[in-house]
Write a protein that holds these residues in place. Sequence first.
Motif, PDB file in Angstrom:
ATOM      1  N   VAL A  50      -6.878   1.574   0.648  1.00 29.51           N
ATOM      2  CA  VAL A  50      -5.291   0.600   0.578  1.00 29.51           C
ATOM      3  C   VAL A  50      -4.318  -0.299   0.406  1.00 29.51           C
ATOM      4  O   VAL A  50      -5.545  -0.929   0.705  1.00 29.51           O
ATOM      5  CB  VAL A  50      -5.424   1.582   2.118  1.00 29.51           C
ATOM      6  N   LYS A  51      -3.256   0.145  -0.123  1.00 32.89           N
ATOM      7  CA  LYS A  51      -2.936  -1.282  -1.112  1.00 32.89           C
ATOM      8  C   LYS A  51      -1.256  -1.726  -0.403  1.00 32.89           C
ATOM      9  O   LYS A  51      -0.492   0.001   0.316  1.00 32.89           O
ATOM     10  CB  LYS A  51      -2.793  -1.386  -2.107  1.00 32.89           C
ATOM     11  N   PRO A  52      -1.297  -2.872  -0.346  1.00 38.20           N
ATOM     12  CA  PRO A  52       0.277  -2.529   0.102  1.00 38.20           C
ATOM     13  C   PRO A  52       1.823  -2.271  -0.364  1.00 38.20           C
ATOM     14  O   PRO A  52       1.456  -1.881  -1.927  1.00 38.20           O
ATOM     15  CB  PRO A  52       0.555  -4.752   0.208  1.00 38.20           C
ATOM     16  N   VAL A  53       2.029  -1.956  -0.373  1.00 39.75           N
ATOM     17  CA  VAL A  53       3.782  -1.230  -0.694  1.00 39.75           C
ATOM     18  C   VAL A  53       4.583  -1.710  -0.293  1.00 39.75           C
ATOM     19  O   VAL A  53       5.035  -2.628   0.815  1.00 39.75           O
ATOM     20  CB  VAL A  53       3.929   0.341   0.478  1.00 39.75           C
ATOM     21  N   SER A  54       5.710  -2.199  -1.397  1.00 38.78           N
ATOM     22  CA  SER A  54       7.136  -3.091  -1.537  1.00 38.78           C
ATOM     23  C   SER A  54       7.917  -2.904  -2.315  1.00 38.78           C
ATOM     24  O   SER A  54       7.612  -1.777  -3.368  1.00 38.78           O
ATOM     25  CB  SER A  54       6.593  -4.152  -2.213  1.00 38.78           C
ATOM     26  N   GLY A  55       9.566  -3.007  -1.849  1.00 40.39           N
ATOM     27  CA  GLY A  55      10.177  -2.404  -2.853  1.00 40.39           C
ATOM     28  C   GLY A  55      10.667  -0.889  -2.509  1.00 40.39           C
ATOM     29  O   GLY A  55      11.669  -0.725  -3.578  1.00 40.39           O
ATOM     30  N   LEU A  56      10.629  -0.493  -1.542  1.00 35.38           N
ATOM     31  CA  LEU A  56      11.127   0.960  -0.835  1.00 35.38           C
ATOM     32  C   LEU A  56      12.001   0.897  -0.838  1.00 35.38           C
ATOM     33  O   LEU A  56      13.146  -0.043  -0.414  1.00 35.38           O
ATOM     34  CB  LEU A  56       9.987   1.246   0.136  1.00 35.38           C
ATOM     35  N   LYS A  57      13.068   1.777  -0.871  1.00 31.73           N
ATOM     36  CA  LYS A  57      14.927   2.722  -0.313  1.00 31.73           C
ATOM     37  C   LYS A  57      14.858   3.053   0.356  1.00 31.73           C
ATOM     38  O   LYS A  57      13.433   3.899   0.465  1.00 31.73           O
ATOM     39  CB  LYS A  57      15.158   2.663  -1.914  1.00 31.73           C
ATOM     40  N   PRO A  58      15.740   3.291   1.223  1.00 32.92           N
ATOM     41  CA  PRO A  58      15.421   3.693   2.347  1.00 32.92           C
ATOM     42  C   PRO A  58      15.270   5.532   2.050  1.00 32.92           C
ATOM     43  O   PRO A  58      16.464   5.961   0.691  1.00 32.92           O
ATOM     44  CB  PRO A  58      16.930   3.363   3.052  1.00 32.92           C
ATOM     45  N   GLY A  59      14.748   6.766   2.105  1.00 34.24           N
ATOM     46  CA  GLY A  59      14.504   8.575   1.599  1.00 34.24           C
ATOM     47  C   GLY A  59      13.634   8.074   1.085  1.00 34.24           C
ATOM     48  O   GLY A  59      13.542   8.726   0.521  1.00 34.24           O
ATOM     49  N   SER A  60      12.382   6.961   0.463  1.00 33.72           N
ATOM     50  CA  SER A  60      12.302   7.276  -0.793  1.00 33.72           C
ATOM     51  C   SER A  60      11.170   7.536   0.291  1.00 33.72           C
ATOM     52  O   SER A  60      10.533   7.326   1.129  1.00 33.72           O
ATOM     53  CB  SER A  60      11.245   6.098  -1.760  1.00 33.72           C
ATOM     54  N   THR A  61       9.807   8.413  -0.769  1.00 36.73           N
ATOM     55  CA  THR A  61       8.707   8.790   0.094  1.00 36.73           C
ATOM     56  C   THR A  61       7.850   8.025  -1.145  1.00 36.73           C
ATOM     57  O   THR A  61       7.538   7.148  -2.225  1.00 36.73           O
ATOM     58  CB  THR A  61       8.279  10.047  -0.491  1.00 36.73           C
ATOM     59  N   PHE A  62       5.898   7.660  -0.350  1.00 41.92           N
ATOM     60  CA  PHE A  62       4.687   7.788  -1.078  1.00 41.92           C
ATOM     61  C   PHE A  62       3.921   7.693  -1.151  1.00 41.92           C
ATOM     62  O   PHE A  62       3.638   8.190   0.278  1.00 41.92           O
ATOM     63  CB  PHE A  62       4.673   5.397  -1.313  1.00 41.92           C
ATOM     64  N   ASP A  63       2.855   8.389  -1.894  1.00 38.09           N
ATOM     65  CA  ASP A  63       1.336   8.555  -1.138  1.00 38.09           C
ATOM     66  C   ASP A  63       0.990   7.512  -0.694  1.00 38.09           C
ATOM     67  O   ASP A  63       1.185   6.649  -0.972  1.00 38.09           O
ATOM     68  CB  ASP A  63       0.845   9.532  -2.633  1.00 38.09           C
ATOM     69  N   VAL A  64      -0.669   8.458  -0.064  1.00 36.28           N
ATOM     70  CA  VAL A  64      -1.712   7.089   1.271  1.00 36.28           C
ATOM     71  C   VAL A  64      -2.732   7.402   0.000  1.00 36.28           C
ATOM     72  O   VAL A  64      -3.335   8.295   0.817  1.00 36.28           O
ATOM     73  CB  VAL A  64      -1.333   6.991   2.093  1.00 36.28           C
ATOM     74  N   PRO A  65      -3.508   6.612  -0.895  1.00 33.30           N
ATOM     75  CA  PRO A  65      -4.080   7.255  -1.549  1.00 33.30           C
ATOM     76  C   PRO A  65      -5.676   6.601  -1.118  1.00 33.30           C
ATOM     77  O   PRO A  65      -5.390   5.342   0.246  1.00 33.30           O
ATOM     78  CB  PRO A  65      -4.888   6.521  -2.852  1.00 33.30           C
ATOM     79  N   VAL A  66      -6.391   6.968  -0.532  1.00 31.53           N
ATOM     80  CA  VAL A  66      -7.760   7.167   0.710  1.00 31.53           C
ATOM     81  C   VAL A  66      -8.590   7.828   0.297  1.00 31.53           C
ATOM     82  O   VAL A  66      -9.343   8.285  -0.209  1.00 31.53           O
ATOM     83  CB  VAL A  66      -7.313   7.434   2.431  1.00 31.53           C
ATOM     84  N   THR A  67     -10.014   6.791   0.371  1.00 27.66           N
ATOM     85  CA  THR A  67     -11.270   7.264  -0.021  1.00 27.66           C
ATOM     86  C   THR A  67     -11.883   6.820   0.911  1.00 27.66           C
ATOM     87  O   THR A  67     -12.023   5.885   1.700  1.00 27.66           O
ATOM     88  CB  THR A  67     -11.830   5.982  -1.187  1.00 27.66           C
ATOM     89  N   VAL A  68     -13.469   7.474   1.633  1.00 27.64           N
ATOM     90  CA  VAL A  68     -14.281   7.117   2.621  1.00 27.64           C
ATOM     91  C   VAL A  68     -15.777   7.130   2.251  1.00 27.64           C
ATOM     92  O   VAL A  68     -15.795   7.872   1.556  1.00 27.64           O
ATOM     93  CB  VAL A  68     -13.770   8.515   3.681  1.00 27.64           C
ATOM     94  N   ALA A  69     -16.372   5.940   2.297  1.00 27.36           N
ATOM     95  CA  ALA A  69     -17.749   5.879   2.056  1.00 27.36           C
ATOM     96  C   ALA A  69     -18.915   6.212   3.348  1.00 27.36           C
ATOM     97  O   ALA A  69     -17.789   5.955   4.398  1.00 27.36           O
ATOM     98  CB  ALA A  69     -18.081   4.480   0.755  1.00 27.36           C
ATOM     99  N   ASN A  70     -19.887   6.160   2.833  1.00 32.45           N
ATOM    100  CA  ASN A  70     -20.445   6.338   3.807  1.00 32.45           C
ATOM    101  C   ASN A  70     -21.539   5.129   3.153  1.00 32.45           C
ATOM    102  O   ASN A  70     -22.892   4.968   2.974  1.00 32.45           O
ATOM    103  CB  ASN A  70     -21.917   7.597   4.197  1.00 32.45           C
ATOM    104  N   LYS A  71     -21.371   3.684   4.248  1.00 31.56           N
ATOM    105  CA  LYS A  71     -22.436   2.627   4.190  1.00 31.56           C
ATOM    106  C   LYS A  71     -23.706   2.780   4.752  1.00 31.56           C
ATOM    107  O   LYS A  71     -24.684   2.366   4.632  1.00 31.56           O
ATOM    108  CB  LYS A  71     -21.638   0.966   4.354  1.00 31.56           C
TER     109      LYS A  71
END
Length: 417
Positions: A50-71
């Motif tokens: 999960v990383k910060p997102v910047s420079g969006l414009k109203p109406g635009s979209t972005f995906d949220v890449p997520v990893t899950v690990a078991n420590k």
Amino acid sequence: MPRPDRRASRASRASRAAVAALGAAGLIALAAAPAAFADDAEPDLVVGGVKPVSGLKPGSTFDVPVTVANKGTATAGKAWVTYAVTRGLDFAEVPSNCWTQHVRSYDEMPERWTAVCEYDRSVQPGALYTPETPIRVKALDRALDDELRVEVDWNAPWPDENGEDPVAGTAPAVNLVETQTGATGTKRLVDVPVTSVNTADFRVTGAALKGSVGETVPMKLQFTNAGPAWVRNTTVKVVVKPPAGTSVVKVAAFCRADGHVYYCGMRQPAYNEGGQENYTFQLRIDKRVPHAKGSVALSTEPRPFDPDKTNDKADITLDVTGADPTGTPGGTGGTGAPTSSPTSSPTGGSTSGSGGSAGGAAGGSSAPVDDGTTPPDGDLAATGSPALPIAGAAAAAMVAGAGTLVLVRRRRNQNPS
């Protein structure tokens, strides 16, 4: 009472000893239980990617890449991933194995939308997983300075009790798949900023006051966020300076005095697009001051999102009607503080304020400044002078009482019968 049988006594003693032995064994077992449970292995899921997102414009979209690990050292039977976004963002589509909830603002928490996704597969220790299709987020017209939170758990989370009823997603279900790429996280919960290119117009509205000397009038001021964006992180305040020749007798909510200037805050809903905060003061007109004028303005903190500075300040005008009444106390010459009132002095003179300073005849002095938050004291606390005649009357009463007692004793001595 009859004497108990000896055999019964022995049996009773034996029974009590057996119970004590069982109790001791139970305590030993309980003492050993934490060590046994401590050895039990549990999953320890963490989220990454999960990383910060910047420079969006109203109406635009972005995906949220997520990893899950078991420590941890034990396998998790399932995994739940919770996505939460503040009110400038929303979810473009929600899979059917997820549910969403709108949560209102409470306890300093901003309004937000959450999506909880259940992934029905085991998560092995040391392996890395990711949703086969990442969840998509869109920036709304009010987006500006938002936040994305992602959290993972191996227990099912409950809906927020302050939110609306959960709603099931309608898009095709998404599975959690094992992957060899992506960053392994270290925490169960991650917050990242999401910023958009947008503006918000903060503005203030003044007031036109009218009344006669000695009258108390309401002074109604307003803060507005004309949008289009909402604002989450700001410390802007509203600064109020009442007109000259007036004094504040009641301070508006969310305001505090600093000398003769008032600094006013606001609730979070006022920072939302179209939000407002109203401030109502009660103002006493102490004297006529030609061309008296106050102001309401925004504080000077940087606001790069608000390029229009023409509406950051407004006037508070005052129209004093009628003639000044005879004996009207003088004003403060533009400080906005209450003026002194003519009151009787112990010597039969009087005090009068003049331009906010000690003035005029013998014994004259100005009244203390009152910002409208402190109730006026009584005569004794304010000046101390009425205590002198009261003390003199008390002393005279004591002397008279003593003389009467001596006279009574003399009469008794003359007439012993």
